[in-house]
Design a protein around this motif. Structure first.
Motif, short mmCIF file in Angstrom:
data_model
loop_
_atom_site.label_atom_id
_atom_site.label_comp_id
_atom_site.label_asym_id
_atom_site.label_seq_id
_atom_site.Cartn_x
_atom_site.Cartn_y
_atom_site.Cartn_z
N LYS A 197 1.07 -0.85 0.02
CA LYS A 197 0.18 -0.25 0.04
C LYS A 197 0.64 1.61 0.33
N SER A 198 1.96 1.71 -0.97
CA SER A 198 3.11 2.46 -1.30
C SER A 198 2.63 2.97 -2.38
N ASN A 199 3.27 4.31 -2.78
CA ASN A 199 3.02 4.98 -4.41
C ASN A 199 3.81 5.90 -3.68
N HIS A 200 4.76 5.77 -4.99
CA HIS A 200 5.99 6.85 -5.48
C HIS A 200 6.73 7.15 -4.83
N SER A 201 7.67 5.48 -4.53
CA SER A 201 8.70 5.24 -3.79
C SER A 201 9.86 5.05 -4.17
N ASN A 221 3.44 4.56 7.99
CA ASN A 221 2.21 5.86 7.21
C ASN A 221 3.30 6.84 6.99
N CYS A 222 4.39 6.89 6.61
CA CYS A 222 5.63 7.76 5.34
C CYS A 222 5.11 8.62 4.88
N SER A 223 4.55 10.33 4.58
CA SER A 223 4.84 10.85 3.68
C SER A 223 6.11 11.48 3.76
#
Length: 230
Positions: A197-201, A221-223
């Motif tokens: 469940k992660s994006n653009h990383s 839950n990091c941004s």
């Protein structure tokens, strides 16, 4: 001498830890007393190969990522397969394999109790057609294996519901990512391992619910984070 003395049987002494040399790679490996007891219980001799070499022998039948160009032995079309052109058995493409052009029951045979089992299973193995690739309902994914319901992907293995993926393994419900492994529900990611469940990383390991983050380990839950570890 009483009855208990007559029925008494001394406990069998376990063998001591033994170090052996692997007959295949030449490295030392250890056999523990509990291992000797187990081998004796199931009636097999102690191993002469180290654990790594034994694992390689068990896995030698599984080819997941080495692909070959060859022809389908039923329709004659050029295909990509996990079996080389000189394989000792017929290989069918997915379309032919799932068609009614051949009948698997034609390859049935009676078991001969006077011949060794492995001799008969080898003959059957070389006679029955093999499926070229393990794949289902993919579009524009010629160089994938163990893949299903995926689109426009290249050199991916164990890919489920993937789209526009490259050079990845064990990724499910993923999109627009490259060089990822054991990932689920990611998009626009690069070099991510065990990520969900992660994006653009990129360069994430064991992370979940991360966005616009790079070089993280064990994070959730990091941004917009970089070079972080939990």
């Amino acid at each position: 001498m009483n009855q208990e003395s007559k029925n008494y049987q001394p406990k069998k002494q376990l063998k001591q830890t033994e170090t052996r040399i692997c007959q295949n790679c030449g490295k030392e490996f250890t056999i523990e007393p509990e291992d000797f007891e187990f081998y004796e219980k199931i009636g097999v001799p102690a191993p002469t190969f180290c654990p790594d070499c034994r694992l390689q022998r068990r896995m030698m039948w599984r080819n997941e990522r080495k692909l070959y160009k060859r022809k389908c032995d039923l329709c004659g079309k050029d295909i990509i397969s996990i079996y080389p052109p000189d394989a000792p058995f017929p290989v069918y493409c997915s379309k032919c394999w799932n068609s009614d052009k051949w009948d698997p029951m034609d390859y049935g045979r009676e078991y001969d109790w006077d011949k060794p089992f492995f001799e008969q299973i080898e003959k059957l193995y070389k006679k029955v057609p093999h499926l070229s690739l393990m794949e289902l309902n993919n579009t524009n994914c010629p160089f994938v294996n163990y893949a299903w319901f995926s689109n426009n992907s290249y050199m991916c293995f164990d890919l489920g519901y993937g789209e526009d993926m490259m050079y990845s393994k064990a990724c499910h419900f993923v999109k627009d990512s490259i060089d990822c492994s054991y990932a689920k529900k990611i998009e626009l990611c690069y070099e991510c391992v065990e990520v969900e469940k992660s994006n653009h990383s990129s360069f994430l390991k064991n992370c979940e619910n991360c966005l616009d983050s790079h070089f993280l380990t064990n994070c959730k839950n990091c941004s917009s984070c970089i070079l972080c570890e939990n």
